[in-house]
Design an enzyme around this catalytic site. Sequence first.
Site, mmCIF file in Angstrom:
data_model
loop_
_atom_site.group_PDB
_atom_site.id
_atom_site.type_symbol
_atom_site.label_atom_id
_atom_site.label_comp_id
_atom_site.label_asym_id
_atom_site.label_seq_id
_atom_site.Cartn_x
_atom_site.Cartn_y
_atom_site.Cartn_z
ATOM 1 N N LYS A 126 -21.413 -39.359 -7.565
ATOM 2 C CA LYS A 126 -20.254 -38.476 -7.668
ATOM 3 C C LYS A 126 -20.761 -37.044 -7.563
ATOM 4 C CE LYS A 126 -17.380 -35.596 -9.909
ATOM 5 N NZ LYS A 126 -17.654 -34.376 -10.720
ATOM 6 N N GLY A 180 -17.278 -30.233 -7.988
ATOM 7 C CA GLY A 180 -17.201 -29.104 -8.900
ATOM 8 C C GLY A 180 -18.130 -27.978 -8.511
ATOM 9 N N GLY A 205 -12.897 -29.119 -6.450
ATOM 10 C CA GLY A 205 -12.022 -28.232 -7.210
ATOM 11 C C GLY A 205 -12.114 -26.764 -6.844
ATOM 12 N N ASP A 249 -14.345 -37.966 -11.220
ATOM 13 C CA ASP A 249 -15.151 -38.768 -12.142
ATOM 14 C C ASP A 249 -14.532 -40.144 -12.340
ATOM 15 O OD1 ASP A 249 -17.361 -36.984 -13.124
ATOM 16 O OD2 ASP A 249 -15.677 -35.728 -13.677
ATOM 17 N N LYS A 270 -15.788 -36.901 -18.952
ATOM 18 C CA LYS A 270 -16.954 -37.313 -18.157
ATOM 19 C C LYS A 270 -17.658 -38.501 -18.797
ATOM 20 C CE LYS A 270 -17.981 -32.844 -16.012
ATOM 21 N NZ LYS A 270 -17.559 -33.281 -14.674
#
Length: 295
Positions: A32, A35, A68, A185, A244
């Site tokens: 993943k 961000g 994001g 996530d 998370k």
Amino acid sequence: MELKLSNAQRAEVLTQALPYIKKYYNKIVVVKYGGNAMIDEQLKAQVMEDMVLLHLIGVKVVLVHGGGPEISQMLKRVGKETEFVDGLRVTDKESMDIVQMVLTGKVNKTLVNLLEKNGGKAMGLSGIDGHMIDAVAMDERLGYVGRITAVNVEPILDLLEKGYIPVISTVGCDNEGNAYNINADTAAARIAAGLKAESLISMTDICGILRDRDDPTTLIPRVTVAEATQLFREGIISGGMVPKVDCCVDAVMSGVKKVFIMDGRVPHSILIEMLTEEGAGTMVVGDDYDENEGA
């Protein structure tokens, strides 16, 4: 300053990595990536180089990404304010169109292009493709923010079988054709569980779980599900770390052997974690985890 290694030192590095390469060979690893870890272009290119290296040594890498900061930039550019509720972006119809455009277009194809440029075979997908991520509205206050109802990993397995690195943007859909913004996530954890992945690696902008959030030297290198539950109770895991770590625990409880939280801003952190004894973040495992069983 670039570190110069002799040929003998290079050979020694590769020899020391061999046991780890064997453990991950032909295994699925979901990464993943998103961000603030994606903001630095030079670092992003380096992370993609690391992905290609893992791919070339026989690791079946699946890259799940968010975006994001890029979404916020585009919303600002078109004059839309960004509002968050409980850490989730409120997404009206117009904002959802922009989310879909940024994630499935610009961000996804940039990552695919970087992987290809470095010698990898990559294919970009979104959760809409093949109904990979089915979703419904999570909360009417949030608009088009989705809660995952089902994950179909067949398109991912097909690409892995053909030697591609699947690059997945976290946009889902419902049976009426509505698109939803999905937390990266959460999506990565569900995809890793569906693939029965060896590992899920969450590359973020924190170095892992800290006993003291202001002191990086208090990094906890490994926690079990039971220990994580206790850290929640004690308030050591709090704020933005809660969702998370929740995702990490969910993935482990769903069959993923190991989940790592690491600082994606550290050069080669994924290689340090996977191919060395040192490690580079916090590993979350089941309560019955046997460290002698696999990597």
